[in-house]
Design a protein around this motif. Structure first.
Motif, PDB file in Angstrom:
ATOM      1  N   ALA A  73      64.034  -4.035   3.857  1.00  0.00           N
ATOM      2  CA  ALA A  73      64.148  -4.755   5.125  1.00  0.00           C
ATOM      3  C   ALA A  73      62.788  -4.596   5.805  1.00  0.00           C
ATOM      4  O   ALA A  73      62.231  -3.501   5.846  1.00  0.00           O
ATOM      5  N   VAL A  74      62.237  -5.698   6.292  1.00  0.00           N
ATOM      6  CA  VAL A  74      60.933  -5.703   6.947  1.00  0.00           C
ATOM      7  C   VAL A  74      61.159  -6.078   8.404  1.00  0.00           C
ATOM      8  O   VAL A  74      61.512  -7.211   8.716  1.00  0.00           O
ATOM      9  N   LYS A  75      60.990  -5.112   9.297  1.00  0.00           N
ATOM     10  CA  LYS A  75      61.200  -5.340  10.725  1.00  0.00           C
ATOM     11  C   LYS A  75      59.838  -5.515  11.391  1.00  0.00           C
ATOM     12  O   LYS A  75      58.972  -4.652  11.267  1.00  0.00           O
ATOM     13  N   VAL A  76      59.642  -6.630  12.068  1.00  0.00           N
ATOM     14  CA  VAL A  76      58.356  -6.996  12.638  1.00  0.00           C
ATOM     15  C   VAL A  76      58.469  -7.134  14.147  1.00  0.00           C
ATOM     16  O   VAL A  76      59.374  -7.809  14.647  1.00  0.00           O
ATOM     17  N   GLN A  77      57.556  -6.497  14.851  1.00  0.00           N
ATOM     18  CA  GLN A  77      57.504  -6.620  16.309  1.00  0.00           C
ATOM     19  C   GLN A  77      56.075  -6.979  16.705  1.00  0.00           C
ATOM     20  O   GLN A  77      55.147  -6.200  16.474  1.00  0.00           O
ATOM     21  N   PRO A  78      55.880  -8.168  17.272  1.00  0.00           N
ATOM     22  CA  PRO A  78      54.532  -8.562  17.688  1.00  0.00           C
ATOM     23  C   PRO A  78      53.940  -7.568  18.678  1.00  0.00           C
ATOM     24  O   PRO A  78      54.645  -7.016  19.516  1.00  0.00           O
ATOM     25  N   ARG A  79      52.628  -7.337  18.548  1.00  0.00           N
ATOM     26  CA  ARG A  79      51.915  -6.497  19.514  1.00  0.00           C
ATOM     27  C   ARG A  79      51.647  -7.351  20.747  1.00  0.00           C
ATOM     28  O   ARG A  79      51.120  -8.443  20.642  1.00  0.00           O
ATOM     29  N   ALA A  80      52.051  -6.850  21.873  1.00  0.00           N
ATOM     30  CA  ALA A  80      51.835  -7.577  23.123  1.00  0.00           C
ATOM     31  C   ALA A  80      51.776  -6.571  24.264  1.00  0.00           C
ATOM     32  O   ALA A  80      52.345  -5.485  24.173  1.00  0.00           O
ATOM     33  N   ARG A  81      51.109  -6.950  25.323  1.00  0.00           N
ATOM     34  CA  ARG A  81      51.050  -6.089  26.494  1.00  0.00           C
ATOM     35  C   ARG A  81      52.439  -5.926  27.080  1.00  0.00           C
ATOM     36  O   ARG A  81      53.258  -6.828  27.036  1.00  0.00           O
ATOM     37  N   LYS A  82      52.673  -4.758  27.644  1.00  0.00           N
ATOM     38  CA  LYS A  82      53.946  -4.440  28.302  1.00  0.00           C
ATOM     39  C   LYS A  82      55.151  -4.567  27.369  1.00  0.00           C
ATOM     40  O   LYS A  82      56.234  -4.946  27.784  1.00  0.00           O
ATOM     41  N   THR A  83      54.963  -4.255  26.108  1.00  0.00           N
ATOM     42  CA  THR A  83      56.046  -4.298  25.140  1.00  0.00           C
ATOM     43  C   THR A  83      56.584  -2.894  24.939  1.00  0.00           C
ATOM     44  O   THR A  83      55.824  -1.948  24.824  1.00  0.00           O
ATOM     45  N   VAL A  84      57.890  -2.776  24.896  1.00  0.00           N
ATOM     46  CA  VAL A  84      58.518  -1.511  24.521  1.00  0.00           C
ATOM     47  C   VAL A  84      58.494  -1.503  22.996  1.00  0.00           C
ATOM     48  O   VAL A  84      59.102  -2.356  22.352  1.00  0.00           O
ATOM     49  N   TYR A  85      57.772  -0.565  22.421  1.00  0.00           N
ATOM     50  CA  TYR A  85      57.577  -0.588  20.982  1.00  0.00           C
ATOM     51  C   TYR A  85      58.764   0.010  20.241  1.00  0.00           C
ATOM     52  O   TYR A  85      58.761   1.151  19.820  1.00  0.00           O
ATOM     53  N   GLN A  86      59.784  -0.803  20.067  1.00  0.00           N
ATOM     54  CA  GLN A  86      61.023  -0.422  19.422  1.00  0.00           C
ATOM     55  C   GLN A  86      60.780   0.010  17.982  1.00  0.00           C
ATOM     56  O   GLN A  86      61.361   0.985  17.520  1.00  0.00           O
ATOM     57  N   VAL A  87      59.930  -0.697  17.262  1.00  0.00           N
ATOM     58  CA  VAL A  87      59.683  -0.397  15.860  1.00  0.00           C
ATOM     59  C   VAL A  87      59.064   0.999  15.705  1.00  0.00           C
ATOM     60  O   VAL A  87      59.441   1.766  14.826  1.00  0.00           O
ATOM     61  N   THR A  88      58.131   1.339  16.576  1.00  0.00           N
ATOM     62  CA  THR A  88      57.487   2.653  16.533  1.00  0.00           C
ATOM     63  C   THR A  88      58.505   3.762  16.778  1.00  0.00           C
ATOM     64  O   THR A  88      58.544   4.760  16.054  1.00  0.00           O
ATOM     65  N   THR A  89      59.345   3.581  17.778  1.00  0.00           N
ATOM     66  CA  THR A  89      60.372   4.571  18.099  1.00  0.00           C
ATOM     67  C   THR A  89      61.380   4.699  16.958  1.00  0.00           C
ATOM     68  O   THR A  89      61.784   5.809  16.597  1.00  0.00           O
TER      69      THR A  89
END
Length: 150
Positions: A73-89
């Protein structure tokens, strides 16, 4: 949170795409047919399984590296300002849980994590199935989680 299933198999949610999830899917810097390279492995991106307001999940396969042939499974979250980085957590949490395994805990196994082309954070895990609830005895009783105890 994933909310728009695309798999042919039974899924936990049959909700129609929301405006936010449709926007997230359109903004996703990864799509079917792309190759994501992380931690000396290459992953071929397949069909989209789900999309939410912050991330998109695809099925895929490891084509090169120590896990070649593994369905993922490849989960992708675009990098953007003011983003809660769900993938990192999620990556940090999965690694911590795997450090002290529990025999009754069924969860994703993290394979790779990193930044793809400086546009998105990507978490690659073993593909447990089309839907985690399909793995729960009795169908899961509506328990929408990425891991569960048996």
């Amino acid at each position: 949170t994933a909310s728009t299933p695309k798999s042919k198999a039974a899924t936990a949610s049959s909700a129609k795409p929301t405006a936010a999830s449709a926007k997230a899917a359109a903004a996703c810097p990864v799509s079917r047919g792309d190759v994501v390279e992380l931690e000396r492995c290459k992953f071929a991106v397949g069909d989209m399984l789900a999309t939410g307001a912050d991330s998109t999940i695809f099925e895929g396969v490891c084509t090169e590296g120590k896990r070649a042939g593994t369905k993922v499974a490849v989960k992708v979250q675009p990098r953007a300002r003011k983003t809660v980085y769900q993938v990192t957590t999620e990556y940090t949490t999965l690694r911590a849980l795997h450090a002290k395994p529990h025999p009754g805990l069924h969860m994703q196994t993290p394979i790779a994590y990193g930044c793809h082309q400086d546009e998105a954070y990507v978490l690659v895990t073993e593909l447990m199935g089309p839907n985690v609830l399909s793995l729960v005895p009795g169908g899961g009783g509506g328990c929408p989680v990425g891991f569960f105890f048996s």
